[in-house]
Every structure is written in structure tokens, then in C-alpha cells.
Write a protein that holds these residues in place. Sequence first.
Motif, short mmCIF file in Angstrom:
data_model
loop_
_atom_site.label_atom_id
_atom_site.label_comp_id
_atom_site.label_asym_id
_atom_site.label_seq_id
_atom_site.Cartn_x
_atom_site.Cartn_y
_atom_site.Cartn_z
N SER A 46 51.04 83.94 149.71
CA SER A 46 50.05 84.79 150.36
C SER A 46 48.64 84.43 149.91
CB SER A 46 50.31 86.26 150.05
OG SER A 46 49.28 87.06 150.59
N GLU A 47 47.75 84.33 150.88
CA GLU A 47 46.34 84.09 150.60
C GLU A 47 45.53 85.38 150.77
OE1 GLU A 47 44.97 81.25 149.53
OE2 GLU A 47 46.92 80.28 149.49
N ASP A 48 46.23 86.51 150.84
CA ASP A 48 45.59 87.81 151.06
C ASP A 48 44.78 88.23 149.83
OD1 ASP A 48 44.85 90.42 151.58
OD2 ASP A 48 46.88 91.14 151.94
N PRO A 49 43.45 88.24 149.92
CA PRO A 49 42.65 88.62 148.75
C PRO A 49 42.90 90.06 148.31
CG PRO A 49 41.26 88.33 150.68
CD PRO A 49 42.63 87.90 151.07
N ASP A 50 43.26 90.94 149.24
CA ASP A 50 43.55 92.33 148.87
C ASP A 50 44.80 92.41 148.00
OD1 ASP A 50 41.35 93.51 150.16
OD2 ASP A 50 42.42 93.52 152.06
N LEU A 51 45.83 91.63 148.33
CA LEU A 51 47.04 91.60 147.51
C LEU A 51 46.72 91.03 146.13
CD1 LEU A 51 50.07 91.99 147.10
CD2 LEU A 51 50.42 89.74 148.13
N HIS A 52 45.90 90.01 146.07
CA HIS A 52 45.52 89.42 144.77
C HIS A 52 44.77 90.45 143.92
CE1 HIS A 52 45.62 85.13 146.66
NE2 HIS A 52 46.80 85.71 146.63
N HIS A 53 43.90 91.24 144.55
CA HIS A 53 43.14 92.26 143.82
C HIS A 53 44.08 93.34 143.27
CE1 HIS A 53 38.87 93.70 143.36
NE2 HIS A 53 39.57 94.69 142.86
N VAL A 54 45.03 93.77 144.08
CA VAL A 54 46.02 94.76 143.65
C VAL A 54 46.81 94.20 142.46
CG1 VAL A 54 48.24 95.77 144.34
CG2 VAL A 54 46.23 96.06 145.79
N ALA A 55 47.22 92.94 142.56
CA ALA A 55 47.97 92.31 141.47
C ALA A 55 47.16 92.28 140.18
CB ALA A 55 48.39 90.89 141.88
N MET A 56 45.88 91.99 140.28
CA MET A 56 45.04 91.93 139.08
C MET A 56 44.86 93.31 138.45
SD MET A 56 44.83 88.82 138.69
CE MET A 56 44.01 88.96 137.15
N LEU A 57 44.82 94.36 139.26
CA LEU A 57 44.73 95.71 138.69
C LEU A 57 46.01 96.03 137.90
CD1 LEU A 57 43.06 97.80 141.53
CD2 LEU A 57 42.02 96.95 139.42
N LEU A 58 47.16 95.62 138.43
CA LEU A 58 48.40 95.83 137.69
C LEU A 58 48.42 95.02 136.40
CD1 LEU A 58 51.02 95.81 140.58
CD2 LEU A 58 50.35 97.75 139.15
N LEU A 59 47.94 93.79 136.46
CA LEU A 59 47.92 92.93 135.29
C LEU A 59 47.08 93.53 134.16
CD1 LEU A 59 48.89 90.22 134.15
CD2 LEU A 59 46.83 89.19 135.14
N ARG A 60 46.03 94.25 134.52
CA ARG A 60 45.17 94.87 133.52
C ARG A 60 45.94 95.82 132.61
NH1 ARG A 60 39.35 95.80 134.41
NH2 ARG A 60 38.63 94.21 135.87
#
Length: 142
Positions: free
Chosen positions: A58-72
Motif C-alpha cells: 500500500s502506498e496510502d499515506p493515511d495508512l502509513h500515518h496510522v501505522a506510525m501512531l501505533l508504532l509510537r
Amino acid sequence: MPMSHALIVSLKRMSALLRAVHRAAGVGTHRLSVTYLRDGDTLWHACNVEGPVLDDDSEDPDLHHVAMLLLRTALNGGMAVVVLRTPLAGGRTVVRIWRVHDLVAYPLTAGESFNAYCVGPAGELQGPEPGTEYHDAPTLNV
């Protein structure tokens, strides 16, 4: 510079968590939102997801942003709240919620989810939105 072992492990755990949420979502398009809370700071982002399989490319920047919030939650501490909204026929929506600490998801019951979204700080009723049903979130198999 090579990534640290802890970061690699956290990235793998975050990916596994997102895959488990996709499986729990089931077939169809769903709205996934993540709110990250730490020391009075709140960060929020949402994306549409197609269940039950996560698209690894997926190249979806919204999904990447959600993933980074979880990673935090693993890298910086704090807690995230994951909300999965599933549209149903007739304009209804099912809401399932998990609390996430250190990339471990803790499912909320329907009652806990209702209280989190529909009861204000003074105990006043603020919802639910018309057509919204709160369901028990399943345990995620990560």
C-alpha cells in the motif's frame, strides 16, 4: 546506519497488529482511526481499510500515518485508541475499539466502547450517533 534490533522488532509487531485489525474487520471497506495519547499530547489520524487482508504494498499515506501512531506506543510509551467503524446496510455502523499499549491491543466491550464515545466527563449522555451500534471488540490474534 543499520536499524536497531528493538526498532526492527517493533516494526514487525506493528505490522502484525495492523494485519490482525484487518482480519477482525472482515470483508469490505472500513474506517480505521488511531488516537495516540502521551503526556497530554493527542495525535489522531484515520484511513480506510479493506479487510480481511492488509495490502503490504500500500502506498496510502493515511495508512502509513496510522501505522506510525501505533508504532509510537512501543517507541515513546503512551497509549493509542484504535477505532474500527464498519458500515452496514441501511446506514447503520458498527464500532469496535481497542486500547493499545506497547503494540499490545486490549479489546473493549460494547459497554466500555459506548462509555468512551457517548458519556461526557460529567457523566452526561452525548450520543450515540443515529444508527451506531457498539460491539465487543474481538481479541486480536497477533
